[in-house]
Enzyme design. Structure first.
Site, PDB file in Angstrom:
ATOM      1  CB  SER A  17      -2.437  -4.847  -8.719  1.00  0.00           C
ATOM      2  OG  SER A  17      -2.599  -3.845  -9.675  1.00  0.00           O
ATOM      3  CD1 TRP A  18       2.927  -1.275  -5.847  1.00  0.00           C
ATOM      4  CD2 TRP A  18       3.956  -1.215  -7.832  1.00  0.00           C
ATOM      5  NE1 TRP A  18       4.221  -0.874  -5.636  1.00  0.00           N
ATOM      6  CE2 TRP A  18       4.879  -0.823  -6.835  1.00  0.00           C
ATOM      7  CE3 TRP A  18       4.371  -1.255  -9.162  1.00  0.00           C
ATOM      8  CZ2 TRP A  18       6.190  -0.474  -7.130  1.00  0.00           C
ATOM      9  CZ3 TRP A  18       5.685  -0.905  -9.458  1.00  0.00           C
ATOM     10  CH2 TRP A  18       6.590  -0.514  -8.458  1.00  0.00           C
TER      11      TRP A  18
ATOM     12  CG  ASP B 274      -7.221  -7.967 -13.787  1.00  0.00           C
ATOM     13  OD1 ASP B 274      -7.376  -6.770 -14.072  1.00  0.00           O
ATOM     14  OD2 ASP B 274      -6.423  -8.363 -12.919  1.00  0.00           O
TER      15      ASP B 274
ATOM     16  N   GLY C  49      -1.367  -0.458  -6.181  1.00  0.00           N
ATOM     17  CA  GLY C  49      -1.221   0.942  -6.526  1.00  0.00           C
ATOM     18  C   GLY C  49      -0.265   1.100  -7.696  1.00  0.00           C
TER      19      GLY C  49
ATOM     20  CG  HIS D 139      -7.346  -5.491 -10.892  1.00  0.00           C
ATOM     21  ND1 HIS D 139      -6.190  -6.091 -11.343  1.00  0.00           N
ATOM     22  CD2 HIS D 139      -6.958  -4.513 -10.016  1.00  0.00           C
ATOM     23  CE1 HIS D 139      -5.143  -5.498 -10.787  1.00  0.00           C
ATOM     24  NE2 HIS D 139      -5.584  -4.550  -9.971  1.00  0.00           N
TER      25      HIS D 139
END
Length: 336
Positions: free
Chosen positions: A118-119, A272, A51, A300
């Protein structure tokens, strides 16, 4: 150099249910959902979702051998089953790191392996750099470090690959507001009027979903968002992006020596688009001790076949290393 390896296991472990779960009040405003699954006496690993704001899902338990790992999954502030949903006040990177420490203490864990994409890779590094003595190692995927160029790429650069998705995203705003996509989306997303924030949330979430996989996927939840997923994701992401992810400029390069002695695997999809390989490549060059795996046919999402195989391979490699060369043994107090 990136490594290409034969997976020890090619897919996720079977579905499992938590053996414990609960809500932890981390301050006077926020309460976070947590759960544990797998082996209660196993090696602790914590899953850090992306996120920011995406929340966790049952599939996230399945990257880990349930006979070996004690799997901790939780929803970060304001998202998933944590309350209040979509809350931005007292919601910063430092707050999330503090929540992780409170959760670790609450569960009686000495050290844990950090697994995030990711986050989640940002948060894993933020926690590890703040608490290297409580960190056993890292599995990081789709690297995002929260720098301004990465945020600008998300808002503008992805149009070079996904012009149709970006056009839908930009054209949700009136023409006079498109010169400041982040500011004007953020203004709508924090508006209390559902007629303003719900359409903006759906447009933001559809844009991100459209760019997240190598091949198109159907993401129907973004169309209705009865559970508030799209609103929490888009509102919290815009909040973090508008504040530079609450991390100082130049982070984390000057601090990496604090964790370079810890084992780390970096998994990156070659295609990605949300978090392009340039950031993972830079991290791998600054952390030469890390294992760097580039998946040649993936984007991703952690659930694309090549990515999930590489991630399971990473968790299995760490499991085997305990038996083969005691890579982790000096750092796990329960192995002493």
């Amino acid at each position: 150099m990136p490594r290409s390896e034969t997976p020890l296991r090619s897919d996720l472990f079977p579905e499992i249910s938590p053996y414990a779960s609960g809500m932890l009040a981390v301050d006077g405003r926020h309460t976070i959902y947590w759960e544990q699954s797998g082996n209660p006496e196993g090696v602790p690993v914590v899953f850090l979702h992306g996120g920011p704001g995406a929340g966790s899902a049952p599939v996230h338990r399945r990257f880990f051998d349930p006979q070996f790992y004690r799997v901790v999954v939780f929803d970060q502030r304001g998202c998933g089953r944590s309350m209040p949903l979509g809350e931005l006040q007292d919601n910063t990177t430092a707050d999330l790191v503090s929540d992780m420490e409170k959760l670790r203490t609450h569960l009686g864990i000495q050290r844990w392996l950090l697994f995030g994409g990711s986050w989640g890779s940002t948060l894993a590094l933020a926690y590890g750099l703040a608490h290297p003595d409580r960190t056993a190692g890292f599995v990081l995927r789709g690297i995002f470090l929260g720098a301004r160029p990465e945020i600008d790429w998300f808002l503008h650069g992805m149009r070079t690959i996904f012009p149709e998705a970006w056009r839908d995203f930009a054209e949700h705003l009136p023409e006079g507001e498109r010169s400041d996509l982040l500011g004007n989306y953020y203004r709508r997303l924090i508006d209390r009027n559902p007629d303003r924030h719900r359409p903006a949330a759906r447009a933001w979430s559809r844009y991100e979903a459209a760019c997240s996989t190598l091949y198109p996927t159907v993401r129907a939840p973004f169309e209705t968002d009865h559970g508030g997923f799209a609103l929490a994701l888009s509102r919290i992401e815009a909040h973090y992006f508008a504040h530079g992810t609450f991390l100082p400029e130049g982070w984390p390069w000057a601090q990496l020596d604090r964790v370079r002695h810890l084992p780390c695997t970096i998994v990156q999809g070659r295609y990605d688009i949300v978090c392009p390989p340039i950031t993972a490549d830079a991290l791998a060059r600054a952390w030469p001790e890390a294992r760097y795996v580039v998946v040649p046919d993936a984007g991703h999402s952690a659930l694309e076949p090549g990515i999930r195989a590489a991630l399971v391979n990473a968790t299995e490699s760490y499991r085997l290393s305990l038996n083969d060369d005691e890579l982790f043994a000096p750092r796990f107090p329960w192995e002493a």
